[in-house]
Design a protein around this motif. Sequence first.
Motif, mmCIF file in Angstrom:
data_model
loop_
_atom_site.group_PDB
_atom_site.id
_atom_site.type_symbol
_atom_site.label_atom_id
_atom_site.label_comp_id
_atom_site.label_asym_id
_atom_site.label_seq_id
_atom_site.Cartn_x
_atom_site.Cartn_y
_atom_site.Cartn_z
ATOM 1 N N LEU A 121 6.498 -5.868 -50.889
ATOM 2 C CA LEU A 121 7.704 -5.674 -51.687
ATOM 3 C C LEU A 121 8.761 -6.730 -51.387
ATOM 4 N N LEU A 122 8.924 -7.077 -50.106
ATOM 5 C CA LEU A 122 9.862 -8.138 -49.742
ATOM 6 C C LEU A 122 9.423 -9.481 -50.327
ATOM 7 N N THR A 123 8.126 -9.741 -50.254
ATOM 8 C CA THR A 123 7.603 -10.999 -50.787
ATOM 9 C C THR A 123 7.786 -11.068 -52.294
ATOM 10 N N LYS A 124 7.497 -9.988 -52.974
ATOM 11 C CA LYS A 124 7.644 -9.944 -54.431
ATOM 12 C C LYS A 124 9.103 -10.193 -54.839
ATOM 13 N N THR A 125 10.029 -9.545 -54.150
ATOM 14 C CA THR A 125 11.452 -9.727 -54.436
ATOM 15 C C THR A 125 11.876 -11.163 -54.150
ATOM 16 N N MET A 183 11.748 -14.711 -41.482
ATOM 17 C CA MET A 183 12.306 -13.381 -41.685
ATOM 18 C C MET A 183 11.203 -12.328 -41.688
ATOM 19 N N LEU A 184 10.111 -12.588 -42.390
ATOM 20 C CA LEU A 184 9.008 -11.636 -42.460
ATOM 21 C C LEU A 184 8.379 -11.431 -41.078
ATOM 22 N N ASN A 185 8.191 -12.519 -40.339
ATOM 23 C CA ASN A 185 7.656 -12.417 -38.972
ATOM 24 C C ASN A 185 8.601 -11.642 -38.066
ATOM 25 N N SER A 186 9.886 -11.884 -38.205
ATOM 26 C CA SER A 186 10.888 -11.201 -37.394
ATOM 27 C C SER A 186 10.879 -9.700 -37.651
ATOM 28 N N ILE A 187 10.774 -9.298 -38.895
ATOM 29 C CA ILE A 187 10.711 -7.870 -39.236
ATOM 30 C C ILE A 187 9.470 -7.241 -38.607
ATOM 31 N N GLY A 188 8.345 -7.944 -38.701
ATOM 32 C CA GLY A 188 7.106 -7.434 -38.124
ATOM 33 C C GLY A 188 7.175 -7.275 -36.619
ATOM 34 N N GLU A 189 7.874 -8.188 -35.951
ATOM 35 C CA GLU A 189 7.984 -8.137 -34.496
ATOM 36 C C GLU A 189 9.016 -7.106 -34.035
ATOM 37 N N LYS A 190 10.146 -7.042 -34.719
ATOM 38 C CA LYS A 190 11.237 -6.164 -34.294
ATOM 39 C C LYS A 190 11.039 -4.701 -34.707
ATOM 40 N N TYR A 191 10.378 -4.481 -35.835
ATOM 41 C CA TYR A 191 10.263 -3.135 -36.388
ATOM 42 C C TYR A 191 8.817 -2.789 -36.745
ATOM 43 N N PRO A 192 7.898 -2.903 -35.791
ATOM 44 C CA PRO A 192 6.482 -2.725 -36.133
ATOM 45 C C PRO A 192 6.105 -1.323 -36.615
ATOM 46 N N ALA A 193 6.802 -0.299 -36.155
ATOM 47 C CA ALA A 193 6.410 1.067 -36.522
ATOM 48 C C ALA A 193 7.478 1.784 -37.345
ATOM 49 N N VAL A 194 8.452 1.054 -37.853
ATOM 50 C CA VAL A 194 9.547 1.695 -38.583
ATOM 51 C C VAL A 194 9.141 2.084 -39.997
ATOM 52 N N PHE A 195 8.468 1.184 -40.696
ATOM 53 C CA PHE A 195 8.115 1.423 -42.093
ATOM 54 C C PHE A 195 6.686 1.940 -42.206
ATOM 55 N N PRO A 196 6.479 3.043 -42.901
ATOM 56 C CA PRO A 196 5.109 3.544 -43.084
ATOM 57 C C PRO A 196 4.257 2.518 -43.834
ATOM 58 N N ASN A 197 2.988 2.443 -43.492
ATOM 59 C CA ASN A 197 2.087 1.476 -44.137
ATOM 60 C C ASN A 197 2.062 1.613 -45.650
ATOM 61 N N TYR A 198 2.124 2.854 -46.145
ATOM 62 C CA TYR A 198 2.015 3.042 -47.591
ATOM 63 C C TYR A 198 3.222 2.500 -48.358
ATOM 64 N N LEU A 217 -0.695 -11.874 -46.507
ATOM 65 C CA LEU A 217 -0.572 -10.472 -46.923
ATOM 66 C C LEU A 217 -1.939 -9.797 -46.952
ATOM 67 N N GLN A 218 -2.952 -10.518 -47.398
ATOM 68 C CA GLN A 218 -4.300 -9.960 -47.432
ATOM 69 C C GLN A 218 -4.857 -9.787 -46.023
ATOM 70 N N ARG A 219 -4.708 -10.815 -45.202
ATOM 71 C CA ARG A 219 -5.284 -10.824 -43.861
ATOM 72 C C ARG A 219 -4.537 -9.879 -42.910
ATOM 73 N N GLU A 220 -3.217 -9.983 -42.846
ATOM 74 C CA GLU A 220 -2.447 -9.268 -41.837
ATOM 75 C C GLU A 220 -2.033 -7.862 -42.246
ATOM 76 N N TYR A 221 -1.882 -7.641 -43.554
ATOM 77 C CA TYR A 221 -1.368 -6.349 -43.997
ATOM 78 C C TYR A 221 -2.331 -5.609 -44.914
ATOM 79 N N GLY A 222 -3.464 -6.218 -45.216
ATOM 80 C CA GLY A 222 -4.463 -5.560 -46.037
ATOM 81 C C GLY A 222 -4.077 -5.393 -47.499
#
Length: 120
Positions: free
Chosen positions: A43-47, A22-37, A93-98
């Motif tokens: 947040l998805l992982t925490k939930t 699911m996380l990979n799919s979101i990253g592939e389908k919506y790469p520029a939808v959500f602002p980095n901040y 999360l550290q490597r790919e999303y900082g």
Amino acid sequence: EEVKPEYTLEFIEKRFLWFRNMLNSIGEKYPAVFPNYWNIEYLLTKTFLKRTRSHILALLNGATKDPDANNATILLKALQKTIQFEKEVSAALQREYGTIFKDPSEETTSGAPKSAKKKA
């Protein structure tokens, strides 16, 4: 009520596989939808981890107790899979999303957590 096999401790790795996909799919389908901040991946992982914790507790002692909750082999396998997933997702999360993880004791006095943030 009988617990369905796919929701038992024995198959906990399926839950982790679903989340990775699911996380990979979101990253592939919506790469520029959500602002980095927004740090949406964190947040998805925490939930997901909070809900997984609740689910595991219910399988161990709750209304949906797993019949294998006292089987040491299955418990050990579930624990190993959980620890492996936590390590993998933290590293990703550290490597790919900082994402920068902080000690939970470093909470702000207002009660707002500072558990993770994005690198600038």
